[in-house]
Design a protein around this motif. Structure first.
Motif, PDB file in Angstrom:
ATOM      1  N   TRP A 448      44.002  26.113  39.426  1.00  0.00           N
ATOM      2  CA  TRP A 448      42.420  27.035  38.957  1.00  0.00           C
ATOM      3  C   TRP A 448      42.694  28.562  39.176  1.00  0.00           C
ATOM      4  O   TRP A 448      42.948  28.620  40.475  1.00  0.00           O
ATOM      5  CB  TRP A 448      41.404  26.369  39.235  1.00  0.00           C
ATOM      6  N   LYS A 449      42.483  29.393  38.253  1.00  0.00           N
ATOM      7  CA  LYS A 449      42.525  30.697  38.345  1.00  0.00           C
ATOM      8  C   LYS A 449      40.883  31.455  38.345  1.00  0.00           C
ATOM      9  O   LYS A 449      40.365  30.914  37.280  1.00  0.00           O
ATOM     10  CB  LYS A 449      43.585  31.414  37.784  1.00  0.00           C
ATOM     11  N   ASN A 450      40.655  31.980  39.327  1.00  0.00           N
ATOM     12  CA  ASN A 450      39.255  32.727  39.147  1.00  0.00           C
ATOM     13  C   ASN A 450      39.452  34.121  39.826  1.00  0.00           C
ATOM     14  O   ASN A 450      40.261  34.741  40.307  1.00  0.00           O
ATOM     15  CB  ASN A 450      38.248  31.786  39.819  1.00  0.00           C
ATOM     16  N   GLY A 451      38.157  34.937  39.448  1.00  0.00           N
ATOM     17  CA  GLY A 451      38.185  36.254  40.079  1.00  0.00           C
ATOM     18  C   GLY A 451      37.089  37.121  39.175  1.00  0.00           C
ATOM     19  O   GLY A 451      36.570  36.324  38.274  1.00  0.00           O
ATOM     20  N   ASN A 477      38.804  50.261  37.325  1.00  0.00           N
ATOM     21  CA  ASN A 477      38.735  49.068  37.184  1.00  0.00           C
ATOM     22  C   ASN A 477      38.846  48.484  38.621  1.00  0.00           C
ATOM     23  O   ASN A 477      39.335  48.872  39.542  1.00  0.00           O
ATOM     24  CB  ASN A 477      39.967  48.350  36.301  1.00  0.00           C
ATOM     25  N   GLU A 478      37.877  47.384  38.839  1.00  0.00           N
ATOM     26  CA  GLU A 478      37.941  46.725  40.176  1.00  0.00           C
ATOM     27  C   GLU A 478      38.121  45.331  40.039  1.00  0.00           C
ATOM     28  O   GLU A 478      37.191  44.838  39.330  1.00  0.00           O
ATOM     29  CB  GLU A 478      36.686  47.180  41.004  1.00  0.00           C
ATOM     30  N   ARG A 479      38.892  44.628  40.710  1.00  0.00           N
ATOM     31  CA  ARG A 479      39.306  43.200  40.537  1.00  0.00           C
ATOM     32  C   ARG A 479      38.788  42.458  41.968  1.00  0.00           C
ATOM     33  O   ARG A 479      39.100  42.902  42.915  1.00  0.00           O
ATOM     34  CB  ARG A 479      40.706  42.735  40.121  1.00  0.00           C
ATOM     35  N   TRP A 480      38.004  41.301  42.239  1.00  0.00           N
ATOM     36  CA  TRP A 480      37.770  40.742  43.053  1.00  0.00           C
ATOM     37  C   TRP A 480      38.536  39.315  43.151  1.00  0.00           C
ATOM     38  O   TRP A 480      38.233  38.535  42.171  1.00  0.00           O
ATOM     39  CB  TRP A 480      36.516  40.468  43.138  1.00  0.00           C
ATOM     40  N   TYR A 481      39.408  38.906  44.102  1.00  0.00           N
ATOM     41  CA  TYR A 481      40.272  37.741  43.920  1.00  0.00           C
ATOM     42  C   TYR A 481      39.977  37.022  45.408  1.00  0.00           C
ATOM     43  O   TYR A 481      39.658  37.809  46.297  1.00  0.00           O
ATOM     44  CB  TYR A 481      41.778  38.049  43.889  1.00  0.00           C
ATOM     45  N   PHE A 482      40.200  35.746  45.225  1.00  0.00           N
ATOM     46  CA  PHE A 482      39.753  34.913  46.397  1.00  0.00           C
ATOM     47  C   PHE A 482      41.015  34.359  47.204  1.00  0.00           C
ATOM     48  O   PHE A 482      40.742  33.574  47.813  1.00  0.00           O
ATOM     49  CB  PHE A 482      38.794  33.939  45.932  1.00  0.00           C
ATOM     50  N   GLN A 483      41.947  34.933  46.626  1.00  0.00           N
ATOM     51  CA  GLN A 483      43.123  34.195  47.275  1.00  0.00           C
ATOM     52  C   GLN A 483      44.345  35.283  46.783  1.00  0.00           C
ATOM     53  O   GLN A 483      44.341  36.011  45.909  1.00  0.00           O
ATOM     54  CB  GLN A 483      43.594  32.945  46.932  1.00  0.00           C
ATOM     55  N   SER A 484      45.437  35.197  47.739  1.00  0.00           N
ATOM     56  CA  SER A 484      46.713  36.087  47.463  1.00  0.00           C
ATOM     57  C   SER A 484      48.238  35.137  47.843  1.00  0.00           C
ATOM     58  O   SER A 484      47.696  33.891  48.592  1.00  0.00           O
ATOM     59  CB  SER A 484      46.678  37.408  48.371  1.00  0.00           C
ATOM     60  N   ILE A 502      47.272  32.568  50.498  1.00  0.00           N
ATOM     61  CA  ILE A 502      46.154  32.757  51.547  1.00  0.00           C
ATOM     62  C   ILE A 502      44.737  32.865  50.973  1.00  0.00           C
ATOM     63  O   ILE A 502      44.666  33.488  50.112  1.00  0.00           O
ATOM     64  CB  ILE A 502      46.827  34.052  52.307  1.00  0.00           C
ATOM     65  N   SER A 503      43.703  32.281  51.519  1.00  0.00           N
ATOM     66  CA  SER A 503      42.438  32.291  50.837  1.00  0.00           C
ATOM     67  C   SER A 503      41.682  33.502  51.696  1.00  0.00           C
ATOM     68  O   SER A 503      41.830  34.050  52.815  1.00  0.00           O
ATOM     69  CB  SER A 503      41.688  30.898  50.810  1.00  0.00           C
ATOM     70  N   GLY A 504      40.753  34.020  50.841  1.00  0.00           N
ATOM     71  CA  GLY A 504      40.100  35.090  51.475  1.00  0.00           C
ATOM     72  C   GLY A 504      39.635  36.211  50.166  1.00  0.00           C
ATOM     73  O   GLY A 504      40.277  36.170  49.215  1.00  0.00           O
ATOM     74  N   PHE A 505      38.732  37.201  50.561  1.00  0.00           N
ATOM     75  CA  PHE A 505      38.004  38.045  49.586  1.00  0.00           C
ATOM     76  C   PHE A 505      39.375  39.136  49.383  1.00  0.00           C
ATOM     77  O   PHE A 505      39.577  39.659  50.577  1.00  0.00           O
ATOM     78  CB  PHE A 505      36.772  38.475  49.965  1.00  0.00           C
ATOM     79  N   ASN A 506      39.475  39.580  48.217  1.00  0.00           N
ATOM     80  CA  ASN A 506      40.592  40.643  48.107  1.00  0.00           C
ATOM     81  C   ASN A 506      39.957  41.585  47.175  1.00  0.00           C
ATOM     82  O   ASN A 506      39.572  41.133  45.956  1.00  0.00           O
ATOM     83  CB  ASN A 506      41.884  40.087  47.790  1.00  0.00           C
ATOM     84  N   GLU A 585      50.282  38.427  42.014  1.00  0.00           N
ATOM     85  CA  GLU A 585      51.117  37.960  40.765  1.00  0.00           C
ATOM     86  C   GLU A 585      50.657  36.653  40.071  1.00  0.00           C
ATOM     87  O   GLU A 585      50.217  35.632  40.932  1.00  0.00           O
ATOM     88  CB  GLU A 585      52.411  37.816  41.191  1.00  0.00           C
ATOM     89  N   GLY A 586      50.435  36.656  38.920  1.00  0.00           N
ATOM     90  CA  GLY A 586      49.682  35.457  38.368  1.00  0.00           C
ATOM     91  C   GLY A 586      48.368  35.347  38.297  1.00  0.00           C
ATOM     92  O   GLY A 586      47.613  34.341  37.979  1.00  0.00           O
ATOM     93  N   SER A 587      47.553  36.309  38.882  1.00  0.00           N
ATOM     94  CA  SER A 587      46.163  36.154  38.925  1.00  0.00           C
ATOM     95  C   SER A 587      45.465  36.471  37.552  1.00  0.00           C
ATOM     96  O   SER A 587      46.199  36.762  36.733  1.00  0.00           O
ATOM     97  CB  SER A 587      45.647  37.311  39.866  1.00  0.00           C
ATOM     98  N   LEU A 588      44.326  36.179  37.462  1.00  0.00           N
ATOM     99  CA  LEU A 588      43.515  36.399  36.147  1.00  0.00           C
ATOM    100  C   LEU A 588      43.563  37.575  35.683  1.00  0.00           C
ATOM    101  O   LEU A 588      43.711  37.492  34.411  1.00  0.00           O
ATOM    102  CB  LEU A 588      42.058  35.465  36.550  1.00  0.00           C
ATOM    103  N   TYR A 589      43.588  38.545  36.217  1.00  0.00           N
ATOM    104  CA  TYR A 589      43.136  39.821  35.651  1.00  0.00           C
ATOM    105  C   TYR A 589      44.172  40.878  35.824  1.00  0.00           C
ATOM    106  O   TYR A 589      44.212  42.049  36.004  1.00  0.00           O
ATOM    107  CB  TYR A 589      42.075  40.218  36.139  1.00  0.00           C
ATOM    108  N   GLY A 590      45.541  40.133  36.354  1.00  0.00           N
ATOM    109  CA  GLY A 590      46.550  40.774  36.949  1.00  0.00           C
ATOM    110  C   GLY A 590      46.597  41.935  37.756  1.00  0.00           C
ATOM    111  O   GLY A 590      45.657  41.739  38.571  1.00  0.00           O
TER     112      GLY A 590
END
Length: 889
Positions: A448-451, A477-484, A502-506, A585-590
């Motif tokens: 599952w991908k989210n952001g 543009n600003e993206r919030w991801y929860f893993q890297s 790695i889980s965490g706020f990015n 890489e492969g994240s929802l919003y690039g």
């Protein structure tokens, strides 16, 4: 027309008798003057007649001729002839026969319970009973016809020798259930004794019932749904679509049906239709099918479970102007339609490989600029069983604002900074792309991908040099991801793999600048009158060039922390390779770009029009579009190390003979070569230098289609006829009148009566006086061609081109008003085979319908034949024959 009214139940002695004068009010006395008796008449009896009203000498009988009408309380009786007998307290009504032998003016009895047509009727005003010959009454969707009937005072009809049918040919119904004796309670039910089936006046005695009950209420009600029976080659004999219908309320219903097969397969279905007027409406259907193939202990024995879910919901626009909920759900397992072909009504569904669903909720607030949209999205491919699911897709947007614009400004031009505007949008998703079998399993939890993505564009519009419009903008543009992720080299697999998550706020942000300008250029050309005459007035060419510049910083630098790298030894190329990758890489919003980009985008739009003289208007002109659009676009990156030019894209659209033609192509300015592994790559050399061609054609496409039919031909002919002025054709037939035919000849009396009987049949005649007839038909054809890349040719240093083309066509024709024939098919030129082909033939048999669906070739080769009664009450009265040959899946 004469009108007579009985006004009193007690006649007064001093009132004169009006029989001799035929006045509008008759006060006939039914008793002696000294001892008046109570009359059966408790209300006014009104009666009228078109031809004449005759009274008997004793004043006890009244005879009404032609279009007679008698009204008493809530009872109305119409007939060609009516006799009122006051002494016997009865009324007798009947029709008559015209010169052609047809019955006209048959009695029609009407009360609160309904309307009844009969051949003769004798009605008693006091007992409210009636004796009827050949009565016809409509009960629900059916008709009850009886040779002899007796009506009681509570509006119950007792029949002898009657028939129940849904055919409206009352004298000789095409089919029906012959009732030896029956009781009809109008608007409620029909109860019958022994009854048997009759087809085309031929009794079929072995199709009989000892007794029967037919509900005839006008309100919908609950009931049992009888199953259909048949046989399949793979699942054996079956009972299908049997169950129960629940009329829950005026707002929704519910249906549950099931299938049972001889080999143990079974199915279950549920469905509901709901509607709340001016608020919402929709329907819901769910199916579960358990399919068993072959027999136990055999090698090909297999079982499978398939399901299908469809839901459609639409909110009325009047329900809420600021909030809406809509849904269109179409989900099924990948093999559902293929394994249950017998249940697929529209065989075109079998050719569909992709199904999509959406459930949307939108909310806007009238007092602020924010809008909210929540969507649940689904897409699946039945070929590879892949599925994409988004739960949810939430977007919050703010309308564009101009913070520096003066609110109370009066007159004067806007200052440049007053044109600055900005907007805001925030989007969040939870998305997965996986296989159908892995959905919602523990193995797919990590897929599952989210952001969350925030976007703030700031822009303004400026006009300069009178004809140019410029639009500078800044985009943040600003993206919030929860893993890297972290990557590394796997020596065993000899490839780069993801080593850790790695889980965490990015917080990942970037920005860019851009500015663009555009204008329009007009060119006019006047053709030589010596070559084209005065037909062409002028040709106009409109060009719309636009140029935009953009700059994107390099967010791959170490200070941003978005990218990482490692080195490894690649034995295939025998070198140390530095591999740089994005942590997202492969994240929802690039990810932001890892190199500077200073690019220029260019496009050129073209339209070509011609002004020609209008043949229908000698003083006017009309425009003809030679090219509706012809667009070119490309770009150039000033800061790129190599391959600075982007590919050239071309699209176009035109119309020839009222047929839309779309075309396009893609060109590459760079040549191709092979790398160390032999794979073709673009090299930093122009194609012109290597192959002496300006651009290398990569792909091209062409598509067009047209449709033609009887409606278009009729409109075209009407347009030509409109151009002809009245009086130009001396052979136009004289106008028909009430006493003449279309040739102006007098009509005989019998012909006049025949015209009266056929007055509802509209017949059109041509200019020569002959009856016109038409056969509705339609045919459409669509052609698609695509020039695609094939295998790489090392001799030419280019890809070989492959032409992939196909044509699809469909059509319909109605030879008569009762027949309808349609077909659809296509042909693939590269595969040299026909695509999915189907024929549909339908025949309207008045109260029955016959249909045949035939798929003569292909994987889904099959046929489905059915003949059934049109009435929904007799939906189980049908015969079906089908054959579905399909491969095992």
């Amino acid at each position: 027309m004469l009108t007579i009214v009985f006004t009193s139940a007690i006649a007064k002695a001093q009132q004169p008798d009006t029989l001799s004068t035929v006045s509008s009010v008759d006060t006939l006395s039914t008793a002696s003057e000294s001892a008046p008796a109570k009359s059966f008449i408790v209300a006014e009896i009104k009666y009228t007649a078109k031809d004449s009203i005759i009274f008997s000498l004793d004043g006890q009988k009244v005879f009404l001729y032609q279009d007679a009408v008698v009204t008493y309380q809530d009872i109305e009786l119409k007939a060609w002839f009516i006799e009122i007998d006051l002494e016997r307290k009865e009324a007798y009504a009947c029709g008559t026969v015209d010169t052609l032998g047809a019955e006209i003016g048959l009695p029609v009895y009407k009360d609160k319970q309904g309307e009844y047509t009969m051949r003769t009727m004798r009605y008693n005003f006091e007992s409210k009973k009636a004796l009827i010959e050949h009565v016809v009454t409509e009960q629900g969707e059916g008709f009850v016809v009886s040779d002899v009937a007796k009506k009681s005072d509570d509006n119950v009809f007792c029949l002898k020798g009657g028939m129940y049918t849904t055919c409206d040919h009352h004298d000789h119904p095409h089919f029906g259930l012959r009732l030896t004796k029956a009781k009809v309670i109008p608007g409620r039910k029909i109860i019958t004794g022994p009854a048997y089936f009759v087809m085309e006046d031929v009794p079929i005695y072995f199709l009989f019932i000892p007794f029967g009950f037919v509900p005839s209420t006008s309100k919908y009600s609950s009931g049992i749904i009888m199953p259909s029976y048949g046989e399949e080659s793979t699942r054996g004999f079956f009972l299908r679509n049997g169950g129960y219908y629940w009329a829950a309320s005026d707002y929704f219903d519910f249906t549950v049906t099931g299938d049972v097969y001889m080999n143990g397969s079974w199915g279950l279905r549920t469905g509901s239709v709901y509607k709340n007027r001016y608020r919402y409406s929709g329907n819901f259907n769910a199916q579960y099918i358990k399919t068993i193939t072959s027999e136990k202990d055999l090698p090909d024995y297999a079982t499978s479970s398939d399901m299908s879910l469809t839901w459609s919901h639409r909110q009325d626009a009047k329900a809420n102007p600021y909030r809406s909920v809509n849904a269109s759900v179409n989900y099924s397992t990948s093999s559902f339609d293929r394994k249950n072909i017998a249940n697929v009504v529209n065989t075109n569904l079998l050719a569909q490989n992709t199904k999509r669903s959406s459930i949307s909720y939108t909310q806007r607030w009238p007092d602020n600029p924010f809008n909210l949209s929540v969507n649940l999205l689904h897409s699946q491919n039945s070929r590879d069983t892949s599925i994409d699911l988004t739960i949810p897709d939430l977007t919050l947007t703010m309308n564009r604002l101009t913070p520096f614009k003066s609110k109370n400004k009066v007159g004067g031009k806007e200052v440049w900074y007053e044109k600055i505007s900005f907007s805001y949008s925030a989007t969040t998703k939870n998305y997965i792309s996986t296989k159908e079998s892995d959905l919602f399993t523990s193995a797919s939890n990590d897929d599952w991908k989210n952001g969350v993505k925030h976007a703030i564009p700031v822009s303004m519009n400026l006009k300069f040099l009178k004809y140019f419009v410029s639009s500078p903008s800044i985009n943040y543009n600003e993206r919030w991801y929860f893993q890297s992720i972290r990557k590394g080299w796997d020596a065993d697999q000899q490839k780069v793999v993801t080593t850790d998550t790695i889980s965490g706020f990015n917080r990942v942000w970037d920005y860019s600048y851009s500015i663009g300008t555009s204008t329009k250029l007009y060119t006019f050309y006047t053709p030589s009158r010596a070559l084209f005459g005065d037909k062409i007035n002028a040709i106009r060419h409109v060009m719309t060039p636009s140029v935009s510049m953009s700059y994107n910083p390099n967010f791959g630098e170490a200070k941003y922390g978005y990218y990482d790298w490692f080195e490894y030894y690649n034995p295939k190329s025998d070198e140390i390779v530095r591999h740089e990758y994005s942590k997202y890489e492969g994240s929802l919003y690039g990810s932001p770009g890892n190199s500077r980009s200073g690019s220029m985008s260019m496009s050129l739009g073209n339209t070509l029009e011609m002004k020609v003289k209008n043949d229908k208007d000698t003083t006017g002109f009309s425009k003809i579009k030679i090219l509706e659009s012809l667009n070119f676009s490309t770009g150039y990156n000033f800061l790129a190390d190599s391959l600075k030019w982007q590919k050239v894209s071309m699209t176009g659209r035109t119309k020839i003979f009222k047929t839309d033609i779309n075309f396009g192509a893609s060109f590459d300015p760079y040549a191709l070569d092979t790398n160390k592994l032999g794979a073709p790559i673009r090299i930093n050399q122009s194609h012109l230098k290597v192959n002496h061609q300006l651009l290398r054609l990569e792909s091209a496409n062409l598509s067009f289609g047209f449709s033609w039919g009887s409606d278009k031909m009729k409109k075209k002919k009407e347009g030509e006829d409109d151009a002809q002025q009245p009086g130009e054709d001396e052979d136009i037939a004289p106008e028909m009148t009430a006493e003449t035919d279309r040739f102006g000849q007098p009509l005989a009396q019998s012909e006049l009566r025949m015209m009266e009987r056929d007055q509802q049949k509209t017949v059109e005649y041509d200019a020569d006086g002959y009856a016109q007839f038409s056969i509705p038909w339609n045919i459409s054809l669509n052609y698609n061609m695509r020039l695609a890349q094939g295998a790489f040719n090392k001799t030419k240093m280019d890809y070989d081109k492959e032409i992939v083309s196909d044509v699809s066509f469909n059509g319909s024709i109605s030879p008569t008003s009762k027949w309808a024939i349609s077909f659809s098919s296509g042909y693939s030129f590269d595969k040299k085979q026909l695509s999915h082909t189907s024929f549909n033939i339908r025949r309207n048999l008045h109260c029955w319908s016959m249909s045949l669906n035939l798929v003569p070739i292909g994987t889904y080769k099959s046929y489905f034949f059915t003949i059934s009664a049109n009435s929904s009450m007799l939906q189980d009265l049908k015969y079906e024959k089908q054959n579905a040959n399909r491969a095992d899946f």
